[in-house]
Each structure stands twice: as C-alpha cells, then as structure tokens.
Design a protein around this motif. Structure first.
Motif, mmCIF file in Angstrom:
data_model
loop_
_atom_site.group_PDB
_atom_site.id
_atom_site.type_symbol
_atom_site.label_atom_id
_atom_site.label_comp_id
_atom_site.label_asym_id
_atom_site.label_seq_id
_atom_site.Cartn_x
_atom_site.Cartn_y
_atom_site.Cartn_z
ATOM 1 N N LEU A 295 0.828 -1.211 0.000
ATOM 2 C CA LEU A 295 0.000 0.000 0.000
ATOM 3 C C LEU A 295 0.859 1.256 0.000
ATOM 4 C CD1 LEU A 295 -2.825 -0.993 2.521
ATOM 5 C CD2 LEU A 295 -3.073 -0.611 0.054
ATOM 6 N N LYS A 296 1.945 1.219 0.761
ATOM 7 C CA LYS A 296 2.827 2.391 0.830
ATOM 8 C C LYS A 296 3.425 2.707 -0.541
ATOM 9 C CE LYS A 296 6.915 4.298 3.082
ATOM 10 N NZ LYS A 296 7.970 4.084 4.106
ATOM 11 N N PHE A 297 3.928 1.666 -1.210
ATOM 12 C CA PHE A 297 4.512 1.870 -2.545
ATOM 13 C C PHE A 297 3.458 2.345 -3.543
ATOM 14 C CE2 PHE A 297 7.732 -1.464 -1.143
ATOM 15 C CZ PHE A 297 8.686 -0.514 -0.835
ATOM 16 N N PHE A 298 2.246 1.788 -3.412
ATOM 17 C CA PHE A 298 1.182 2.188 -4.325
ATOM 18 C C PHE A 298 0.802 3.652 -4.117
ATOM 19 C CE2 PHE A 298 -3.342 2.808 -5.223
ATOM 20 C CZ PHE A 298 -3.360 2.493 -6.583
ATOM 21 N N VAL A 299 0.660 4.071 -2.866
ATOM 22 C CA VAL A 299 0.312 5.467 -2.572
ATOM 23 C C VAL A 299 1.391 6.406 -3.087
ATOM 24 C CG1 VAL A 299 -0.027 7.146 -0.710
ATOM 25 C CG2 VAL A 299 -1.127 4.906 -0.591
ATOM 26 N N LYS A 300 2.659 6.010 -2.913
ATOM 27 C CA LYS A 300 3.759 6.842 -3.406
ATOM 28 C C LYS A 300 3.693 7.018 -4.913
ATOM 29 C CE LYS A 300 8.810 7.108 -3.492
ATOM 30 N NZ LYS A 300 10.093 6.417 -3.122
ATOM 31 N N GLU A 301 3.445 5.914 -5.643
ATOM 32 C CA GLU A 301 3.345 6.000 -7.107
ATOM 33 C C GLU A 301 2.142 6.834 -7.520
ATOM 34 O OE1 GLU A 301 3.202 2.011 -8.499
ATOM 35 O OE2 GLU A 301 5.317 1.578 -8.065
ATOM 36 N N ALA A 302 1.028 6.674 -6.814
ATOM 37 C CA ALA A 302 -0.173 7.451 -7.147
ATOM 38 C C ALA A 302 0.057 8.940 -6.940
ATOM 39 C CB ALA A 302 -1.355 6.970 -6.298
ATOM 40 N N TRP A 303 0.736 9.293 -5.854
ATOM 41 C CA TRP A 303 1.043 10.710 -5.602
ATOM 42 C C TRP A 303 1.953 11.271 -6.689
ATOM 43 C CZ3 TRP A 303 2.274 10.707 0.380
ATOM 44 C CH2 TRP A 303 1.063 10.708 1.091
ATOM 45 N N GLU A 304 2.975 10.505 -7.051
ATOM 46 C CA GLU A 304 3.890 10.973 -8.091
ATOM 47 C C GLU A 304 3.155 11.190 -9.409
ATOM 48 O OE1 GLU A 304 6.870 7.992 -8.283
ATOM 49 O OE2 GLU A 304 7.967 8.691 -6.504
ATOM 50 N N HIS A 305 2.223 10.296 -9.717
ATOM 51 C CA HIS A 305 1.433 10.456 -10.947
ATOM 52 C C HIS A 305 0.552 11.702 -10.868
ATOM 53 C CE1 HIS A 305 -0.684 9.292 -14.573
ATOM 54 N NE2 HIS A 305 -1.845 9.369 -13.932
ATOM 55 N N GLN A 306 -0.087 11.912 -9.715
ATOM 56 C CA GLN A 306 -0.938 13.099 -9.551
ATOM 57 C C GLN A 306 -0.116 14.385 -9.613
ATOM 58 O OE1 GLN A 306 -3.198 12.612 -5.938
ATOM 59 N NE2 GLN A 306 -4.361 10.852 -6.725
ATOM 60 N N ASN A 307 1.084 14.355 -9.049
ATOM 61 C CA ASN A 307 1.955 15.535 -9.074
ATOM 62 C C ASN A 307 2.374 15.884 -10.500
ATOM 63 O OD1 ASN A 307 1.858 15.872 -6.299
ATOM 64 N ND2 ASN A 307 3.683 14.612 -5.935
ATOM 65 N N LYS A 308 2.641 14.843 -11.322
ATOM 66 C CA LYS A 308 2.993 15.093 -12.723
ATOM 67 C C LYS A 308 1.848 15.770 -13.455
ATOM 68 C CE LYS A 308 6.337 11.345 -13.335
ATOM 69 N NZ LYS A 308 6.633 10.065 -14.043
ATOM 70 N N ILE A 309 0.630 15.292 -13.211
ATOM 71 C CA ILE A 309 -0.542 15.890 -13.860
ATOM 72 C C ILE A 309 -0.727 17.337 -13.405
ATOM 73 C CG2 ILE A 309 -3.049 15.760 -14.071
ATOM 74 C CD1 ILE A 309 -2.825 12.739 -13.839
ATOM 75 N N SER A 310 -0.577 17.560 -12.086
ATOM 76 C CA SER A 310 -0.724 18.927 -11.560
ATOM 77 C C SER A 310 0.351 19.844 -12.109
ATOM 78 C CB SER A 310 -0.652 18.904 -10.024
ATOM 79 O OG SER A 310 -1.688 18.103 -9.495
ATOM 80 N N SER A 311 1.584 19.312 -12.240
ATOM 81 C CA SER A 311 2.693 20.109 -12.764
ATOM 82 C C SER A 311 2.431 20.536 -14.206
ATOM 83 C CB SER A 311 3.987 19.311 -12.677
ATOM 84 O OG SER A 311 5.055 20.026 -13.245
ATOM 85 N N LYS A 312 1.871 19.620 -15.002
ATOM 86 C CA LYS A 312 1.543 19.954 -16.389
ATOM 87 C C LYS A 312 0.485 21.041 -16.453
ATOM 88 C CE LYS A 312 2.740 15.509 -18.472
ATOM 89 N NZ LYS A 312 2.219 14.328 -19.206
ATOM 90 N N LYS A 313 -0.522 20.935 -15.565
ATOM 91 C CA LYS A 313 -1.573 21.968 -15.540
ATOM 92 C C LYS A 313 -1.003 23.316 -15.118
ATOM 93 C CE LYS A 313 -5.485 18.895 -14.631
ATOM 94 N NZ LYS A 313 -6.574 18.552 -13.660
ATOM 95 N N ASP A 314 -0.102 23.285 -14.089
ATOM 96 C CA ASP A 314 0.493 24.538 -13.618
ATOM 97 C C ASP A 314 1.350 25.171 -14.715
ATOM 98 O OD1 ASP A 314 -0.729 24.152 -11.219
ATOM 99 O OD2 ASP A 314 1.035 23.276 -10.235
ATOM 100 N N ASN A 315 2.106 24.339 -15.430
ATOM 101 C CA ASN A 315 2.926 24.856 -16.524
ATOM 102 C C ASN A 315 2.057 25.470 -17.609
ATOM 103 O OD1 ASN A 315 5.298 24.070 -15.304
ATOM 104 N ND2 ASN A 315 5.362 22.072 -16.332
ATOM 105 N N GLY A 316 0.921 24.815 -17.880
ATOM 106 C CA GLY A 316 0.008 25.355 -18.889
ATOM 107 C C GLY A 316 -0.559 26.693 -18.466
#
Length: 341
Positions: A295-316
C-alpha cells in the motif's frame, strides 16, 4: 526458461488468441446461422450420439489412396494420348513446331503457349516437381496442342483440318473419363480442406499447451515473488502506529480510481474483505506487513502520478499567463508611440 523466452511466449500466445478472436468476430454472424442450421438437423436426426472429441484426422492413408487413384486416372489418360498419337494425322503434332525452319516469324505473336504431344509425354513421365499433378492439367495441354494449330492455320489449311479431327476424338474419349475425374477432384478438394483443418487444429493444440506452460511459469514466478516479499518483510522493521496513521491519511487523499485499486491490494491478502458498497471500512492494524508495504509503494506511485498531472496543468497556466502579459506589454508599447490614438 529465461525471462526473455517467457516474454516471447506470452506475446506469441496473446497474439494468437487475439487474432482468433478477431476472426471469430468477423465471421460470427455466418457461424451463428450455420450453428442454428446444424442444431436443427441434429434435432431432426434425434437418437444419434452428438458427443465428440476434437482430434486431428490422420490424412496419410487418405493422401496415399488419393495419390493412387490419381495415378490410375493419369495412366488411363496416357492410354488416350497414345491412341491419339497413333492416328495417321498425328505426325504434325508429335514434336514442337519448327518455327525457324518453317519461317513462321509471327508464330510466337499469335501462339502464347506452344505445346506438342512429346512435351506432354515427357512431363507425364517426370519424377520431380515439374510433372503433372492432376489429369485436368494434362487434358488442358493436350487440347492446347490442337487449338494452337487451329488458331494459327486457316480453316482451309490441312493442318487446321487434321487438328480439328484429332481434337474431336480427344473430346470424345475425355467425356468417358470425365465423371471419374470430377469425383476424384472433389475428393482431393475435401482432403485438402481436411488437411488444412488438421494443421489449424494441431496449431491450436500447440498454442493451448504453450499457454498452459506459460501460465505455470507465471504462477511459479508469482510464488517466488511472494516468497521474496515475505522474506523482505520479515527482515524489515515493524510498522509503527504513526506510520500506519500516515498511510491511512495518504489513502484518504487518493482519487476514487486509485482508492479502488488500493482496496484490491487489501483484498488480495484478505479473501473475506468486501470492496463493494458505498462505505468500505478496514482496520489498518489488522493488515499484514506485506500488505502495508504494498500500500505504501502504491500510494507513493499514485502521488507521483498526480503531481505530474498537476505540474503539467500549472505549466500550462503559467504559459497562458506569460502569453497574456506579453500581449499586454506589446499593447502598452504601441500606445506610447507618437501619433497613436
């Protein structure tokens, strides 16, 4: 089996069943109609044994019998050719036309496929792949001998008359043999269809065995991975209450899709765990160490994926903001130019 070999087999099996699925979908409608018709016939012929096991049919005996029958038909047609060759008017057609000796300069322009009786006889006696495979091909070439002569020579020419006479005799004798040829060619077609079906069935059986082997290999790998996970967990430190609390808080921030995936991870280690329902409750302290780490590894990967999406939106958004500021700056410069209103 190496990982590369296993991957190749997985891809091969996946591609085979994907192709078969597409083929079944393509001919699904016609197959359904055939099945309904077959069921109707089975219902009409009640009392028969409908159970059967799909097995390849040994076609070696059938092929041998077919070859023997075809050889007999070719022998009979050879007798017809000998009778034609013994006719008093057969001599012009026994050997290839001497085009150069006779000065027939336009012969190859008119006759696209020259043929003569000696060439047919040699090809009938050939032992390699150049020989005839069926009687119909021999008949077609024999007929060509005389139609070529009739095509090149005028109707009043002696060669034309001789060829026409011999062609009539050939056709007369061929009609007596024709019913046997039709029957044999029908059998040959059925045997070729059966041979193709056998090849497909053998391939399907081979792929089914490969799929079973691949499944066993994957199950063994999964078992080995589970053992490694348990080994790593046993050697790792125990989870503290604070760590469990943080993990629970992290789970609460996941999207609905990621949260459902996390619940599936819990269910894998807890068969009695119910993931259905609007509200799902589970005790973090009741989870195994392996489940907590997963669960810990899964949550970490999910956060990293969400951060990438947020970063793309912020850059846009930043780019749009910079673009608007650049437009505004250009507009201010134009307004300061002399003569602008």
């Amino acid at each position: 089996m190496s990982f590369l070999q296993l991957e190749q087999k997985v891809n091969e099996v996946s591609e085979f069943y994907a192709n078969r699925k597409r083929q079944n979908e393509f001919k699904g409608t016609s197959d359904l109609k055939d099945k309904e018709k077959s069921n109707s016939n089975n219902n009409t012929n009640s009392g028969g044994n409908n159970s059967c096991t799909k097995k390849p049919v040994d076609g070696s005996k059938q092929h041998a019998a077919c070859s023997k029958r075809m050889q007999e038909l070719m022998r009979q047609f050879g007798t017809i050719l000998r009778q034609i060759s013994q006719h008093k008017w057969a001599w012009p057609f026994m050997e290839p036309v001497d085009v150069e000796g006779l000065g027939l300069h336009d012969y190859y322009e008119i006759i696209k496929k020259p043929m003569d009786l000696s060439t047919i006889r040699n090809q009938m006696e050939a032992k390699d792949d150049t020989g005839y495979r069926n009687v119909s091909d021999i008949y077609a070439d024999a007929r060509l001998v005389f139609t070529n002569a009739m095509t090149y020579n005028d109707e009043r020419n002696d060669i034309h008359v001789m060829a026409k006479t011999l062609l009539a005799k050939l056709e007369e004798k061929w009609l007596l043999l024709w019913p046997k040829v039709v029957e044999e060619e029908k059998r040959l077609k059925e045997e070729e269809t059966q041979a193709l079906a056998n090849m497909q069935l053998v391939h399907e059986i081979s792929m089914a065995r490969m799929a079973a082997d691949v499944e066993n290999e994957l199950n063994d790998l999964n078992s080995q991975l589970d053992e490694l996970r348990e080994m790593v967990v046993k050697k790792s430190r125990k989870w503290s209450t604070e760590e469990k609390r943080k993990l629970g808080a992290g789970l609460s921030t996941l999207s609905t899709e990621d949260l459902n995936k996390a619940l599936e991870i819990i269910a894998q280690s807890n068969p009695d765990f119910q993931t259905a329902g609007e509200v799902v409750e589970f005790d973090m302290d009741a989870q195994s160490e392996t489940t907590l780490w997963r669960l810990k590894f899964f949550v970490k990967e999910a956060w990293e994926h969400q951060n990438k999406i947020s970063s793309k939106k912020d850059n846009g958004n930043l780019k749009r903001k910079e673009f608007c500021e650049a437009l505004a700056k250009t507009a201010r410069k134009r307004s300061k130019k002399p003569g602008s209103s």
